[in-house]
Write a protein that holds these residues in place. Structure first.
Motif, short mmCIF file in Angstrom:
data_model
loop_
_atom_site.label_atom_id
_atom_site.label_comp_id
_atom_site.label_asym_id
_atom_site.label_seq_id
_atom_site.Cartn_x
_atom_site.Cartn_y
_atom_site.Cartn_z
N VAL A 164 -4.69 4.31 -11.84
CA VAL A 164 -5.73 5.07 -10.91
C VAL A 164 -5.93 6.24 -11.17
O VAL A 164 -7.09 6.87 -11.22
N ASP A 165 -4.86 7.12 -11.50
CA ASP A 165 -5.15 8.56 -11.55
C ASP A 165 -5.73 8.69 -13.03
O ASP A 165 -6.48 9.81 -13.00
N ALA A 166 -5.59 7.77 -14.14
CA ALA A 166 -6.28 8.26 -15.48
C ALA A 166 -7.78 7.57 -15.23
O ALA A 166 -8.46 8.25 -15.88
N LEU A 167 -7.95 6.94 -14.23
CA LEU A 167 -9.55 6.53 -13.92
C LEU A 167 -10.18 7.51 -12.87
O LEU A 167 -11.43 7.62 -12.71
N GLY A 168 -9.54 8.54 -12.60
CA GLY A 168 -9.98 9.60 -11.63
C GLY A 168 -9.75 9.40 -10.04
O GLY A 168 -10.82 9.89 -9.38
N GLY A 169 -9.17 8.34 -9.87
CA GLY A 169 -8.93 8.00 -8.29
C GLY A 169 -10.03 6.73 -7.96
O GLY A 169 -10.80 6.34 -9.02
N VAL A 170 -9.93 6.34 -6.75
CA VAL A 170 -10.90 5.05 -6.42
C VAL A 170 -11.40 5.55 -5.01
O VAL A 170 -10.55 5.93 -4.12
N ASN A 171 -12.68 5.27 -4.78
CA ASN A 171 -13.37 5.26 -3.40
C ASN A 171 -13.40 3.90 -2.81
O ASN A 171 -13.78 2.98 -3.26
N LEU A 172 -12.84 3.98 -1.64
CA LEU A 172 -12.92 2.64 -0.67
C LEU A 172 -12.59 3.13 1.00
O LEU A 172 -12.34 4.32 1.06
N TYR A 173 -12.98 2.16 1.66
CA TYR A 173 -13.03 2.51 2.94
C TYR A 173 -11.42 1.69 3.65
O TYR A 173 -11.28 0.50 3.37
N VAL A 174 -10.83 2.93 4.22
CA VAL A 174 -9.34 2.18 4.44
C VAL A 174 -9.64 1.74 6.18
O VAL A 174 -10.11 2.43 6.88
N PRO A 175 -9.33 0.35 6.33
CA PRO A 175 -9.69 -0.11 7.52
C PRO A 175 -9.06 0.24 8.75
O PRO A 175 -9.33 0.06 10.05
N GLN A 176 -8.00 0.80 8.61
CA GLN A 176 -7.15 1.12 9.69
C GLN A 176 -6.25 2.42 9.48
O GLN A 176 -5.84 2.52 8.28
N ASP A 177 -5.59 3.08 10.44
CA ASP A 177 -4.49 3.99 10.20
C ASP A 177 -3.48 3.14 9.50
O ASP A 177 -3.05 2.24 10.13
N MET A 178 -2.84 3.80 8.52
CA MET A 178 -1.71 3.01 7.82
C MET A 178 -0.60 4.07 7.78
O MET A 178 -0.30 5.04 7.13
N GLU A 179 0.46 3.56 8.68
CA GLU A 179 1.96 4.53 8.52
C GLU A 179 3.13 3.65 8.38
O GLU A 179 3.22 2.54 9.18
N TYR A 180 3.94 3.92 7.58
CA TYR A 180 5.11 3.31 7.34
C TYR A 180 6.11 4.12 6.49
O TYR A 180 5.75 4.91 5.68
N THR A 181 7.60 4.09 6.88
CA THR A 181 8.38 4.81 5.96
C THR A 181 9.58 3.99 5.77
O THR A 181 10.05 3.14 6.87
N ASP A 182 10.03 3.90 4.55
CA ASP A 182 11.10 3.40 3.96
C ASP A 182 12.12 4.15 3.27
O ASP A 182 11.70 4.53 2.11
N GLU A 183 12.83 4.78 3.84
CA GLU A 183 13.79 5.97 3.00
C GLU A 183 14.60 5.41 2.10
O GLU A 183 14.61 6.13 1.00
N SER A 184 14.98 4.21 2.12
CA SER A 184 15.68 3.60 1.13
C SER A 184 14.97 3.48 -0.32
O SER A 184 15.71 3.58 -1.28
N GLN A 185 13.46 3.45 -0.22
CA GLN A 185 12.69 3.44 -1.45
C GLN A 185 11.90 4.64 -1.57
O GLN A 185 11.26 4.77 -2.61
N HIS A 186 12.19 5.68 -0.56
CA HIS A 186 11.28 6.80 -0.61
C HIS A 186 9.74 6.47 -0.58
O HIS A 186 8.94 6.94 -1.24
#
Length: 433
Positions: A164-186
């Motif tokens: 994705v970085d090599a392609l310069g990123g991607v434009n799309l619509y995020v349908p909802q707020d997305m929040e999640y944390t997993d410290e074991s995997q950072h």
């Protein structure tokens, strides 16, 4: 275009399969088709026949391997490892069909309950962990009723971020707020609803989020949204300037038995496919929510799978042929009568206009689509009404399009899972009214 691709081929290697990073035994190699899929003399190679490619996205944590690389051994958490030998997080069967100039993508949920040789009944994503690409291909062929698989591509999760970085990123619509944390995997997911330009890390957050009403199936839907956006952007002329970065990512993070000639042929073919000719399907099935199984599964519907395979992955030049302007065709042209009274339609409004839903439902009722009902409103602003053939049922979607007189038909599994068709009302409906 020719010069860029020729340079890319030379940069890769003169070897026939320069990206094959795992050794296949003769028995494993025999799982995949042996016939040539591309040819070219003094011109770019061309796809010569319908081709089915198995794509596996693999996520491997340091805790999944007995001897992780030194750079991740002392991090104090389960780091991602550049490996292909883990559970397949994403599974796709992609068909390139030159006969009708179509591209079909079948998403196979990771929790699909099926038979895996040597394991018995298991989740489909376990096949890669225990037997690599060959065992995955064998299990998928069995599940899909013997559909041939010609080649495979495996990409690790780190490769997705870098691509994705090599392609310069991607434009799309995020349908909802997305929040999640997993410290074991950072793993830190923090995305805001709305139109976004995502870099590699943010794209990975979008793809790995699975904490909504549909769980893993919701993630499959987001993968399809992501893939459609990536296809549209990756095949643009601007991508040519990024070929060196893209090649670097591919060499480090992709394992495939495709030859250079085949890679070029498939890329050239895909670059000529219109948006309306990309069909994104999902393995028909249902959640195991009745308490019958201790483990959570996606239970496949075998009869529906047979129908989908016959339409999109076995036949060429048949009723599944894609049309550029379906509004100009009669449904009878496809050899199948659609009884509107049997079609269930979920209608989602994106306009915010109080009368849009009412007038559209009334129009459907007048045309005999009696099983239509209002669904959730969506916040994404849509210009052209989307008529989504949720289950690959293009004929029904075309019939709905003709009844409304507006909209575009999309074959993808991003709508309401309980409906045959999902309509997402766009501003073109208001203009027509």
């Amino acid at each position: 275009m020719t010069s860029a691709i020729a340079g890319a081929v030379l940069a890769l290697s003169l070897a026939s399969t320069p990206l094959l990073q795992s050794q296949l035994s003769p028995e494993e190699a025999a799982v995949f088709g042996q016939d040539d899929i591309a040819a070219g003399m003094f011109r770019l190679p061309q796809v010569t026949r319908p081709v089915n490619i198995l794509v596996l996205g693999v996520k491997v944590l340091s805790s999944d391997v007995s001897n992780p690389p030194p750079e991740v051994q002392d991090l104090g958490y389960h780091a991602l490892v550049n490996s292909f030998e883990g559970l397949s997080d994403t599974m796709l069967l992609v068909r390139f069909d030159p006969a009708d100039q179509s591209l079909s993508v079948l998403s196979l949920p990771r929790d699909t309950r099926t038979y895996v040789e040597g394991l018995g009944t298991a989740k489909l994503n376990e096949a890669n962990l225990y037997g690599g690409a060959a065992l995955s291909a064998t299990a998928i062929q069995e599940l899909l009723g013997g559909v041939p698989i010609d080649r495979y591509v495996r990409i690790n999760v780190q490769g997705v971020e870098k691509m994705v970085d090599a392609l310069g990123g991607v434009n799309l619509y995020v349908p909802q707020d997305m929040e999640y944390t997993d410290e074991s995997q950072h793993l830190y997911i923090d995305l805001q609803e709305g139109e976004q330009h995502l870099d590699g890390n943010e794209a990975l957050q979008f793809l790995r989020f699975r904490y909504d009403a549909y769980g893993d199936i919701g993630r499959v839907q987001r993968q399809q949204t992501f893939m459609r956006a990536m296809v549209e952007q990756a095949l643009s002329p601007n991508t040519l300037t990024r070929i060196p970065q893209i090649l670097s990512v591919i060499q480090e993070n992709v394992d495939t038995n495709l030859t250079v000639e085949e890679l070029v042929a498939l890329t050239s073919f895909a670059s000529q496919i219109d948006r309306s000719e990309v069909q994104m399907l999902m393995l028909p099935g249902e959640f195991s929510g009745n308490g019958q199984y201790e483990t959570s599964y996606w239970l496949p519907h075998l009869s529906s799978i047979d129908e989908m395979m016959a339409q999109y992955f076995l036949e060429s030049g048949s009723d599944s042929a894609v049309v550029a302007d379906a509004s100009q065709l009669d449904v009878s042209d496809f050899g199948e009568y659609v009884d509107p009274s049997y079609v269930t339609i979920a209608v989602q409004d994106s306009t915010g206009d109080d009368g849009a839903m009412t007038t559209l439902l009334n129009q459907l009722d007048l045309q005999g689509f009696y099983q239509s009902y209002p669904d959730i409103s969506i916040t994404e602003p849509i210009g052209t009404t989307r008529i989504i053939a949720q289950r690959g049922n293009r004929n029904e979607a075309i019939a709905v399009q003709q009844a409304l007189g507006v909209g575009e038909v999309l074959v993808q599994s991003t709508g309401n899972l309980d409906s045959d068709i999902t309509i997402q009302i766009g501003s073109d409906w208001l203009q027509q009214q």
